[in-house]
Design a protein around this motif. Structure first.
Motif, mmCIF file in Angstrom:
data_model
loop_
_atom_site.group_PDB
_atom_site.id
_atom_site.type_symbol
_atom_site.label_atom_id
_atom_site.label_comp_id
_atom_site.label_asym_id
_atom_site.label_seq_id
_atom_site.Cartn_x
_atom_site.Cartn_y
_atom_site.Cartn_z
ATOM 1 N N SER A 1 0.837 -1.195 0.000
ATOM 2 C CA SER A 1 0.000 0.000 0.000
ATOM 3 C C SER A 1 0.874 1.247 0.000
ATOM 4 O O SER A 1 2.069 1.187 0.289
ATOM 5 C CB SER A 1 -0.935 -0.002 1.215
ATOM 6 N N GLN B 1 -7.791 2.701 -1.831
ATOM 7 C CA GLN B 1 -8.528 2.430 -0.604
ATOM 8 C C GLN B 1 -9.376 3.612 -0.184
ATOM 9 O O GLN B 1 -9.137 4.742 -0.579
ATOM 10 C CB GLN B 1 -7.554 2.044 0.513
ATOM 11 N N THR C 1 -3.239 0.700 -3.589
ATOM 12 C CA THR C 1 -2.772 -0.612 -3.150
ATOM 13 C C THR C 1 -2.626 -1.549 -4.340
ATOM 14 O O THR C 1 -3.456 -1.538 -5.247
ATOM 15 C CB THR C 1 -3.778 -1.227 -2.144
#
Length: 130
Positions: A14, A69, A78
């Protein structure tokens, strides 16, 4: 994950840049069925590698996804790579057909499947000689 306890594992990175996500999307097709190995190496007191890697797990990459996200998780981009253990395919065998012709090709004098053609779905037959 080791010793056959897990069939699949996911690796998630991420906080990647938009450029990294673009590269992942562009190379997504080349990831399919790529070999992935997890292992370790021994290091000396100067943190230099002292030998060959020792591989402890082997898998095949199959699904690469990218995602942005939600805001509650910081809105980070991500990249997730899903990897199946190499023995996963062996636990899901392909269908096999037991016909007399197939068996005769393997072993010409073996008649074990000679009565298969007379069987139908839902039929029963008593065990033993007819």
């Amino acid at each position: 994950m080791m010793n056959g306890l897990t069939d699949r594992v996911e690796f998630e990175v991420s906080g990647v840049t938009a450029e990294t996500v673009r590269l992942a999307i562009d190379d997504r097709d080349s990831v399919q069925c790529a070999d992935l190995r997890i292992g370790y190496v021994m290091l000396d007191e100067d943190w230099q590698v002292t030998g060959k890697p020792i591989w402890t797990w082997r898998g095949k990459a199959d699904i690469l996804t990218t995602d942005r996200q939600s805001a509650d998780r910081g809105g980070q981009r991500t990249i997730t790579l899903s990897v199946a253990a190499t023995d996963t395919d062996r636990s899901n065998p392909t269908l096999a057909w037991f016909t007399d012709a197939d068996q005769r090709r393997r072993s010409p004098d073996d008649a074990i499947f000679s009565r298969v053609a007379s069987l139908q779905a839902g039929s029963t037959r008593r065990f033993g000689a007819k």
